[in-house]
Scaffold this motif. Structure first.
Motif, PDB file in Angstrom:
ATOM      1  N   ARG A 219      36.447  43.238  41.118  1.00 44.90           N
ATOM      2  CA  ARG A 219      36.230  44.180  40.025  1.00 44.90           C
ATOM      3  C   ARG A 219      37.057  45.449  40.277  1.00 44.90           C
ATOM      4  N   ASN A 220      37.433  46.134  39.208  1.00 47.55           N
ATOM      5  CA  ASN A 220      38.213  47.372  39.317  1.00 47.55           C
ATOM      6  C   ASN A 220      39.469  47.163  40.167  1.00 47.55           C
ATOM      7  N   VAL A 221      40.273  46.202  39.769  1.00 47.14           N
ATOM      8  CA  VAL A 221      41.471  45.823  40.513  1.00 47.14           C
ATOM      9  C   VAL A 221      42.477  46.973  40.549  1.00 47.14           C
ATOM     10  N   GLY A 222      43.072  47.164  41.721  1.00 51.81           N
ATOM     11  CA  GLY A 222      44.115  48.175  41.899  1.00 51.81           C
ATOM     12  C   GLY A 222      45.268  47.593  42.691  1.00 51.81           C
TER      13      GLY A 222
ATOM     14  N   ASP B 276      44.894  45.761  45.960  1.00 47.15           N
ATOM     15  CA  ASP B 276      44.395  44.389  45.981  1.00 47.15           C
ATOM     16  C   ASP B 276      45.514  43.357  46.034  1.00 47.15           C
TER      17      ASP B 276
END
Length: 70
Positions: A34-37, A40
């Motif tokens: 979740r909340n990929v940046g 990652d």
């Protein structure tokens, strides 16, 4: 690993990033980030284990590149 070959024995899935565990074993065969940046981006793989049958199978590592727009 084919679930038909494991019968009713549970499969434990281990998800890894750069060969480092992303958490404890799970009974789910999917891992969600979740909340990929950008942090990652890396190599990901999975290890499936059927302890009662003393079997394990490794996935082929996959390179994931995250490109952020904007």
């Amino acid at each position: 690993m084919n679930t038909r070959k494991t019968g009713s024995f549970p499969i434990h899935y281990y998800f890894l990033k750069n060969d480092n565990p992303l958490g404890p074993a799970t009974s789910k065969n999917i891992f969600t980030i979740r909340n990929v940046g950008r942090e990652d981006s890396n190599w990901y793989s999975c290890r499936a284990v059927v302890p009662k049958l003393n079997q394990e199978k490794w996935s082929t590592p996959e390179r994931v590149n995250i490109r952020m727009s904007g």
